[in-house]
Scaffold this active site. Structure first.
Site, mmCIF file in Angstrom:
data_model
loop_
_atom_site.group_PDB
_atom_site.id
_atom_site.type_symbol
_atom_site.label_atom_id
_atom_site.label_comp_id
_atom_site.label_asym_id
_atom_site.label_seq_id
_atom_site.Cartn_x
_atom_site.Cartn_y
_atom_site.Cartn_z
ATOM 1 N N ARG A 140 -2.707 5.783 -0.506
ATOM 2 C CA ARG A 140 -3.082 6.770 0.506
ATOM 3 C C ARG A 140 -2.265 8.035 0.273
ATOM 4 O O ARG A 140 -1.050 7.957 0.081
ATOM 5 C CB ARG A 140 -2.741 6.269 1.920
ATOM 6 C CG ARG A 140 -3.741 5.385 2.611
ATOM 7 C CD ARG A 140 -4.144 4.227 1.840
ATOM 8 N NE ARG A 140 -4.951 3.288 2.655
ATOM 9 C CZ ARG A 140 -5.691 2.370 2.124
ATOM 10 N NH1 ARG A 140 -5.795 2.272 0.817
ATOM 11 N NH2 ARG A 140 -6.371 1.534 2.866
ATOM 12 N N MET A 158 0.845 -1.167 0.000
ATOM 13 C CA MET A 158 0.000 0.000 0.000
ATOM 14 C C MET A 158 0.898 1.239 0.000
ATOM 15 O O MET A 158 1.539 1.544 0.997
ATOM 16 C CB MET A 158 -0.914 -0.056 1.219
ATOM 17 C CG MET A 158 -1.370 1.280 1.716
ATOM 18 S SD MET A 158 -2.382 1.335 3.213
ATOM 19 C CE MET A 158 -2.164 -0.167 4.039
ATOM 20 N N PRO A 159 0.967 1.967 -1.110
ATOM 21 C CA PRO A 159 1.750 3.208 -1.151
ATOM 22 C C PRO A 159 1.105 4.293 -0.285
ATOM 23 O O PRO A 159 -0.113 4.468 -0.289
ATOM 24 C CB PRO A 159 1.719 3.619 -2.623
ATOM 25 C CG PRO A 159 1.276 2.403 -3.368
ATOM 26 C CD PRO A 159 0.440 1.622 -2.424
ATOM 27 N N ILE A 160 1.945 5.004 0.465
ATOM 28 C CA ILE A 160 1.497 6.123 1.288
ATOM 29 C C ILE A 160 2.345 7.335 0.922
ATOM 30 O O ILE A 160 3.570 7.275 0.967
ATOM 31 C CB ILE A 160 1.636 5.824 2.788
ATOM 32 C CG1 ILE A 160 0.840 4.572 3.155
ATOM 33 C CG2 ILE A 160 1.190 7.021 3.621
ATOM 34 C CD1 ILE A 160 1.094 4.063 4.560
#
Length: 71
Positions: A40, A1-3
């Site tokens: 995100r 999940m990239p943030i």
């Protein structure tokens, strides 16, 4: 999940910042081949009196006649 976290000086209109968040999310999803729903992005706005560049507070730039400095 990239943030992704974006720090910026407060003062831009909300719609502009929201559009930036959307564009960043779409770009990250596309370039990392990640589902958009997994990306995100958060914007953290900092008061101009708490952001200093080269010894000059962003809140003081207009008052001192200093040219704008990119954050």
């Amino acid at each position: 999940m990239p943030i992704v976290t974006i720090n910026l000086v407060a003062g831009r209109d909300r719609e502009t910042v929201q559009e930036c968040l959307r564009q960043v999310a779409e770009t990250v999803a596309r370039t990392l081949d990640a589902p958009l729903s997994s990306v995100r992005v958060v914007a953290q706005e900092v008061d101009p009196g708490l952001w200093c560049v080269g010894g000059v507070l962003k809140s003081e730039q207009a008052a001192t006649g200093e040219p704008p400095v990119a954050p």
